[in-house]
Design an enzyme around this catalytic site. Structure first.
Site, PDB file in Angstrom:
ATOM      1  N   GLU A  45      -1.434  76.832 -10.941  1.00  0.00           N
ATOM      2  CA  GLU A  45      -1.771  75.424 -10.750  1.00  0.00           C
ATOM      3  C   GLU A  45      -1.473  74.617 -12.018  1.00  0.00           C
ATOM      4  O   GLU A  45      -1.783  75.043 -13.132  1.00  0.00           O
ATOM      5  CB  GLU A  45      -3.257  75.313 -10.410  1.00  0.00           C
ATOM      6  CG  GLU A  45      -3.748  73.890 -10.192  1.00  0.00           C
ATOM      7  CD  GLU A  45      -5.259  73.817 -10.009  1.00  0.00           C
ATOM      8  OE1 GLU A  45      -5.734  72.804  -9.464  1.00  0.00           O
ATOM      9  OE2 GLU A  45      -5.962  74.769 -10.414  1.00  0.00           O
ATOM     10  N   LYS A 118      -4.552  68.653  -2.692  1.00  0.00           N
ATOM     11  CA  LYS A 118      -5.778  69.441  -2.793  1.00  0.00           C
ATOM     12  C   LYS A 118      -6.932  68.759  -2.064  1.00  0.00           C
ATOM     13  O   LYS A 118      -7.271  67.613  -2.349  1.00  0.00           O
ATOM     14  CB  LYS A 118      -6.112  69.640  -4.266  1.00  0.00           C
ATOM     15  CG  LYS A 118      -7.247  70.603  -4.562  1.00  0.00           C
ATOM     16  CD  LYS A 118      -7.306  70.844  -6.061  1.00  0.00           C
ATOM     17  CE  LYS A 118      -8.343  71.851  -6.476  1.00  0.00           C
ATOM     18  NZ  LYS A 118      -8.287  72.130  -7.930  1.00  0.00           N
ATOM     19  N   CYS A 155      -6.395  76.138  -5.790  1.00  0.00           N
ATOM     20  CA  CYS A 155      -7.555  76.499  -6.597  1.00  0.00           C
ATOM     21  C   CYS A 155      -8.884  76.367  -5.850  1.00  0.00           C
ATOM     22  O   CYS A 155      -9.207  77.225  -5.044  1.00  0.00           O
ATOM     23  CB  CYS A 155      -7.554  75.720  -7.901  1.00  0.00           C
ATOM     24  SG  CYS A 155      -8.551  76.519  -9.204  1.00  0.00           S
TER      25      CYS A 155
END
Length: 286
Positions: A45, A118, A155
């Protein structure tokens, strides 16, 4: 049954403040993975620089670019074409006045198939992402690439079973999670890497899907805020077994091949998707 295979890779390494150097380092790792037969290669990431979200500073907004202009995307989509590999490219995205933690999926022909932003954005000591990123608005997507259909979370998404389930329901055959995770500033003795791995191993088991997680390593200093990233990148099979793994300091690439036909048969046999009850879930879950 016709055998259908996919060979995947995860990169684990340290990154510094120089974006050009980080891109070159990532390109070298992708080339290494491709030489080992990898068809889909996952960098960690926000490999464009240090993990800047350890504290709040407006200067980092200057390192965000639109997807069509971001140096990481431009460099790696070209490499994807040159090497005939798929690369989920993590980057800091600027979209007008909005900022996102995003992944651009580069297909093996070099074209960008689209964006994932995200969905779950953390906000806590050492991981102050809500200062920088809006929650994603793309929803969960499965990407039909030249080498197979993949799903990508980012993540903090990897802790949520809903994300993994949605990606597999959308058709993903392998899940990829670029990651930046390590020490917790409020407790230097706390090591979450086993919890982190187990959460994704659980997703693998309950969805009968392989998972690839790529994390960074090293100690980074962000204007006096120090953070140690614990690595432990891994690849798990559809039964949740860790088939490839790194420790906290290993630098390199993990590569593994999967027989998608065998996994598809296994998934059907277990009946996880046959026995779902979405009619009840809507009544029980907010």
């Amino acid at each position: 049954m016709t055998k259908r295979t996919i060979t995947v890779a995860a990169i684990q390494t340290a990154f510094g403040p120089d974006m050009t150097a980080n891109i070159a380092k990532t390109e070298a790792s992708i080339r290494e993975a491709a030489k080992l037969g990898a068809q889909v290669v996952l960098p960690p990431e926000l490999f464009q620089g240090i993990y800047f979200c350890s504290q709040q500073s407006p200067k980092w907004f200057e390192t965000a670019y639109p997807v069509t202009e971001h140096p990481c995307v431009l460099a790696l989509k070209k490499l994807a074409k040159d090497l005939n590999v798929v690369i989920p490219i993590s980057f800091f995205e600027k979209d007008g006045p909005r900022y996102y933690n995003s992944v651009a999926v580069a297909d093996a022909g070099g074209e960008i198939l689209g964006l994932y932003r995200k969905s779950h954005v953390p906000d806590g000591p050492g991981y102050q992402e809500k200062y920088y990123f809006r929650p994603g608005d793309t929803g969960f997507k499965a990407w039909k690439t030249k080498h197979g259909t993949i799903g990508v979370g980012i993540c903090w998404d990897q802790w949520y079973p809903e994300c993994a389930r949605a990606l597999v329901l959308a058709g993903a055959k392998v899940l990829f999670y670029p990651t930046a995770i390590g020490s917790e500033p409020y407790d230097s003795a706390l090591d979450t890497h086993k919890l982190w791995q187990r959460a994704m191993q659980g997703h693998a088991v309950s969805n009968a899907v392989p998972i690839v997680a790529a994390n960074r390593i090293g100690i980074e200093d962000n204007e006096g805020t120090t953070q140690a990233f614990y690595g432990h990148s891994f690849i798990t099979d559809h039964r949740g077994e860790l088939v490839e793994r790194f420790g906290e300091k290993d630098d390199g690439v993990l590569v593994h091949s999967f027989d998608l036909s065998e996994i598809e048969s296994y998934r059907a046999d277990w009946g996880f998707f046959r026995d779902r009850r979405p009619d009840l879930y809507a009544k029980s879950i907010l």
